[in-house]
Scaffold this motif. Structure first.
Motif: not given
Ligand code: ATP
Length: 306
Positions: A1-5, A8, A28, A30-31, A33, A184
């Motif tokens: 899973m990609n956790t980098t926003p 930002q 921020t 998130e990826a 959303e 996103t």
């Protein structure tokens, strides 16, 4: 899973002369959303989005979009970002199908143009020249052009302005499908129902900064706000403001049994109520409604009534 926003933004500033259009904005996204930015006219939404898109320079602040500063964006970054531009007229003599096919060629892995024309509800207009489309049809075409390249991140600035209600609903379905595919989405809107229907989180922007940020159902403490319980009794409307509406309704049900509690309503502030309160337009219905003083509550309700 990609956790980098996906996005930002820290302490973003943009002035036009003496006007502080963006004044210390933090954000921020998130990826994956769907994030909605709400705010009154002139709040700084478009300026912010255009800075994120790389179309406008900033005075100061840190910005990364898909891990890259949009100031340094290159062609590879552009192909990962979907931007819905305001309608350009230079391609007005092409048909809808021709224009979508034309733009698709700029991307390494585009969507099927004909499927896309169908997905935005323009199949019946596929052979029509762009200049002959209505405003709402043109906007759908703009959106098709924004997503033809399968962007990871889609920017939508007031995407459904000018849509009729049916077109708006089918457009929402289209966006939900994109979200399900992992796109996103960052959108601005003046339609609170649109934010409520689509967004995982909502930021309210006023005077160039974020003044509230939450899920639509929780914004401004909506979910835990006191409720207004209203019913009709003895020819009068009775209203009670309470943090425990369930207990009050249970008492009413017992008292009126086996009959109906006439015109029973439990009201909490709507997203519009809390939004307008935040941007200084008005105070909310349920938070300002007073319990009627001339209709004392029956004894078995007293514990619930404030
Ligand atoms: P709307 O909901 O009306 O689209 P917005 O939140 O998108 O508004 P912006 O378009 O970002 O607001 O504008 C923020 C402020 O900056 C406004 O006061 C606007 O008049 C001003 N502004 C925007 N662009 C410029 C410009 N190019 N030159 C000077 N002032 C500008």
């Amino acid at each position: 899973m990609n956790t980098t926003p996906a996005v930002q933004v820290r302490d973003l500033h943009k002035h036009y002369g003496a006007k502080r259009a963006v004044d210390g904005l933090d954000l921020t996204v998130e990826a994956g959303e769907v994030f909605a930015v709400l705010g009154p006219n002139g709040a700084g939404k478009t300026t912010t989005i255009e800075i994120l898109e790389g179309y406008r320079d900033r005075d100061s602040g840190d910005v990364t979009v898909l891990g890259v500063d949009p100031r340094k964006a290159d062609r590879a970054w552009r192909s990962r970002v979907g931007i819905v531009l305001q309608s350009a007229d230079d391609q007005a003599e092409l048909t809808v199908r021709e224009l979508v096919r034309h733009v698709a060629r700029f991307y390494p892995s585009p969507r099927d143009p004909d499927e896309l024309v169908e997905a935005v509800g323009l199949t019946a207009k596929a052979g029509t020249r762009v200049r002959q489309l209505s405003g709402g049809q043109r906007r759908r075409l703009d959106v098709a052009l924004g997503i033809v390249g399968r962007p990871e991140l889609l920017f939508l600035d007031e995407p459904t302005t000018g849509f009729d209600p049916e077109a708006r609903r089918s457009f929402w379905d289209l966006l939900r499908g994109l979200r399900d595919d992992g796109t996103t989405i960052l959108l601005t809107t003046h339609y609170l129902d649109e934010a409520e229907q689509l967004a995982d989180r909502v930021a309210v922007v006023r005077d160039g900064r974020v003044v509230a940020l939450d899920a639509p159902r929780a914004l401004g403490g909506r979910a835990t706000h006191e409720a207004l319980v209203r019913w009709h009794e003895a020819g009068e409307v009775r209203e009670v403001r309470t943090p425990t509406p369930t207990a009050l309704v249970a008492d009413l049900v017992r008292r009126f049994a086996p009959g109906e509690v006439t015109a029973l309503e439990v009201l909490r502030p709507t997203l519009e109520d809390v939004y307008l309160e935040m941007v200084g337009e008005r105070t909310s219905r349920a938070s300002t409604a007073q319990a009627t003083t001339d209709t004392p509550a029956p004894a078995d309700l007293e514990e619930s009534v404030r």
